[in-house]
Design a protein around this motif. Structure first.
Motif, PDB file in Angstrom:
ATOM      1  N   UNK A  96       0.873  -1.173   0.000  1.00  0.00           N
ATOM      2  CA  UNK A  96       0.000   0.000   0.000  1.00  0.00           C
ATOM      3  C   UNK A  96       0.908   1.220   0.000  1.00  0.00           C
ATOM      4  N   UNK A  97       0.802   2.025  -1.048  1.00  0.00           N
ATOM      5  CA  UNK A  97       1.646   3.211  -1.129  1.00  0.00           C
ATOM      6  C   UNK A  97       0.784   4.473  -1.116  1.00  0.00           C
ATOM      7  N   UNK A  98       1.309   5.474  -0.453  1.00  0.00           N
ATOM      8  CA  UNK A  98       0.680   6.796  -0.418  1.00  0.00           C
ATOM      9  C   UNK A  98       1.751   7.782  -0.866  1.00  0.00           C
ATOM     10  N   UNK A  99       1.494   8.418  -2.009  1.00  0.00           N
ATOM     11  CA  UNK A  99       2.464   9.340  -2.600  1.00  0.00           C
ATOM     12  C   UNK A  99       1.837  10.717  -2.696  1.00  0.00           C
ATOM     13  N   UNK A 100       2.598  11.723  -2.298  1.00  0.00           N
ATOM     14  CA  UNK A 100       2.113  13.092  -2.435  1.00  0.00           C
ATOM     15  C   UNK A 100       3.137  13.917  -3.201  1.00  0.00           C
ATOM     16  N   UNK A 101       2.691  15.064  -3.696  1.00  0.00           N
ATOM     17  CA  UNK A 101       3.613  15.979  -4.375  1.00  0.00           C
ATOM     18  C   UNK A 101       3.801  17.239  -3.522  1.00  0.00           C
ATOM     19  N   UNK A 102       3.869  17.018  -2.226  1.00  0.00           N
ATOM     20  CA  UNK A 102       4.011  18.119  -1.277  1.00  0.00           C
ATOM     21  C   UNK A 102       5.444  18.513  -1.011  1.00  0.00           C
ATOM     22  N   UNK A 103       5.689  19.008   0.208  1.00  0.00           N
ATOM     23  CA  UNK A 103       6.970  19.580   0.605  1.00  0.00           C
ATOM     24  C   UNK A 103       8.124  18.596   0.614  1.00  0.00           C
ATOM     25  N   UNK A 104       7.828  17.328   0.837  1.00  0.00           N
ATOM     26  CA  UNK A 104       8.895  16.361   1.048  1.00  0.00           C
ATOM     27  C   UNK A 104       9.419  16.455   2.469  1.00  0.00           C
ATOM     28  N   UNK A 105      10.283  15.535   2.808  1.00  0.00           N
ATOM     29  CA  UNK A 105      10.859  15.459   4.159  1.00  0.00           C
ATOM     30  C   UNK A 105      12.367  15.622   4.022  1.00  0.00           C
ATOM     31  N   UNK A 106      12.933  16.470   4.856  1.00  0.00           N
ATOM     32  CA  UNK A 106      14.378  16.675   4.840  1.00  0.00           C
ATOM     33  C   UNK A 106      15.097  15.348   5.129  1.00  0.00           C
ATOM     34  N   UNK A 107      16.158  15.094   4.409  1.00  0.00           N
ATOM     35  CA  UNK A 107      16.920  13.844   4.530  1.00  0.00           C
ATOM     36  C   UNK A 107      17.319  13.561   5.981  1.00  0.00           C
ATOM     37  N   UNK A 108      17.707  14.595   6.697  1.00  0.00           N
ATOM     38  CA  UNK A 108      18.152  14.405   8.086  1.00  0.00           C
ATOM     39  C   UNK A 108      16.987  14.072   9.027  1.00  0.00           C
ATOM     40  N   UNK A 145       4.226  -5.921  10.023  1.00  0.00           N
ATOM     41  CA  UNK A 145       4.320  -5.274   8.721  1.00  0.00           C
ATOM     42  C   UNK A 145       5.633  -4.506   8.641  1.00  0.00           C
ATOM     43  N   UNK A 146       5.980  -4.116   7.430  1.00  0.00           N
ATOM     44  CA  UNK A 146       7.131  -3.242   7.203  1.00  0.00           C
ATOM     45  C   UNK A 146       6.591  -1.925   6.662  1.00  0.00           C
ATOM     46  N   UNK A 147       7.328  -0.869   6.940  1.00  0.00           N
ATOM     47  CA  UNK A 147       6.959   0.442   6.395  1.00  0.00           C
ATOM     48  C   UNK A 147       8.231   1.113   5.894  1.00  0.00           C
ATOM     49  N   UNK A 148       8.096   1.757   4.747  1.00  0.00           N
ATOM     50  CA  UNK A 148       9.238   2.415   4.124  1.00  0.00           C
ATOM     51  C   UNK A 148       8.816   3.824   3.730  1.00  0.00           C
ATOM     52  N   UNK A 149       9.774   4.723   3.728  1.00  0.00           N
ATOM     53  CA  UNK A 149       9.508   6.089   3.280  1.00  0.00           C
ATOM     54  C   UNK A 149      10.624   6.524   2.339  1.00  0.00           C
ATOM     55  N   UNK A 150      10.213   7.119   1.237  1.00  0.00           N
ATOM     56  CA  UNK A 150      11.124   7.722   0.271  1.00  0.00           C
ATOM     57  C   UNK A 150      10.664   9.160   0.080  1.00  0.00           C
ATOM     58  N   UNK A 151      11.602  10.096   0.164  1.00  0.00           N
ATOM     59  CA  UNK A 151      11.203  11.493   0.041  1.00  0.00           C
ATOM     60  C   UNK A 151      12.336  12.331  -0.528  1.00  0.00           C
ATOM     61  N   UNK A 152      11.942  13.346  -1.264  1.00  0.00           N
ATOM     62  CA  UNK A 152      12.870  14.339  -1.773  1.00  0.00           C
ATOM     63  C   UNK A 152      12.325  15.700  -1.372  1.00  0.00           C
ATOM     64  N   UNK A 153      13.120  16.449  -0.660  1.00  0.00           N
ATOM     65  CA  UNK A 153      12.690  17.766  -0.201  1.00  0.00           C
ATOM     66  C   UNK A 153      12.248  18.610  -1.398  1.00  0.00           C
ATOM     67  N   UNK A 154      11.040  19.138  -1.317  1.00  0.00           N
ATOM     68  CA  UNK A 154      10.486  19.960  -2.372  1.00  0.00           C
ATOM     69  C   UNK A 154       9.773  19.182  -3.471  1.00  0.00           C
ATOM     70  N   UNK A 155       9.832  17.845  -3.420  1.00  0.00           N
ATOM     71  CA  UNK A 155       9.233  17.043  -4.502  1.00  0.00           C
ATOM     72  C   UNK A 155       8.223  16.009  -4.035  1.00  0.00           C
TER      73      UNK A 155
END
Length: 170
Positions: A96-108, A145-155
């Motif tokens: 189950x994936x939830x993808x947004x085109x919002x702010x993103x999360x800072x890598x740190x 369950x497992x949960x994963x997050x992928x994010x790019x700040x600003x994307x």
């Protein structure tokens, strides 16, 4: 907080049962699409899942975890933006994936976003106590369950929950 403490003590196990995931997701998506419309965000979905696909879960906690992730996506996606919910089978798991085109999360911030009371640098200007993703992680851990997050700040950001499938007769 009381609900979180109860979850953490393992009381949830009394209601863990095999459920068909697709009907739960369809109902959830219908409700969340209406929420998105009110907030002027587009909610799209791609549910590629047969009705017979089952998973062992507590329905209330499953929906709580989805709510927390999707509500964050709606909160951090700008007006007119999109939140996409995808559901499919991969091997013996439902993804189950939830993808947004919002702010993103800072890598740190990514390594700490599931910590209790942690508020990332982008979230500090928003209301909240830093409980939502901690609850999601607790639900995931308690169900195996497992949960994963992928994010790019600003994307934008993608959260993926990996749920093992159970046999229909299990």
């Amino acid at each position: 907080l009381i609900g979180f403490v109860k979850l953490d003590t393992g009381e949830w196990r009394h209601s863990l049962e095999a459920h068909a995931i697709a009907p739960l997701i369809r109902s959830f998506v219908k409700r969340i699409t209406e929420d998105g419309n009110l907030l002027k965000r587009h909610v799209t979905n791609a549910i590629e899942l047969d009705d017979g696909v089952m998973a062992a879960l507590d329905e209330r906690l499953f929906i709580r975890a989805l709510d927390n992730i999707v509500n964050n996506a709606l909160r951090y996606t700008p007006e007119g933006g999109t939140v996409a919910i995808g559901v499919r089978v991969s091997g013996t798991d439902v993804l189950i994936s939830v993808t947004d085109d919002g702010n993103g999360i800072a890598k740190e911030d990514i390594p700490r976003i599931f910590d209790l009371f942690y508020r990332g640098s982008n979230s500090r200007r928003e209301e909240g106590m830093g409980l939502g993703l901690s609850v999601v992680q607790s639900v995931a851990d308690s169900h195996g369950w497992k949960i994963d997050v992928q994010s790019t700040l600003g994307s934008g950001t993608t959260f993926t929950i990996v749920i093992p499938v159970v046999a229909e007769n299990a």
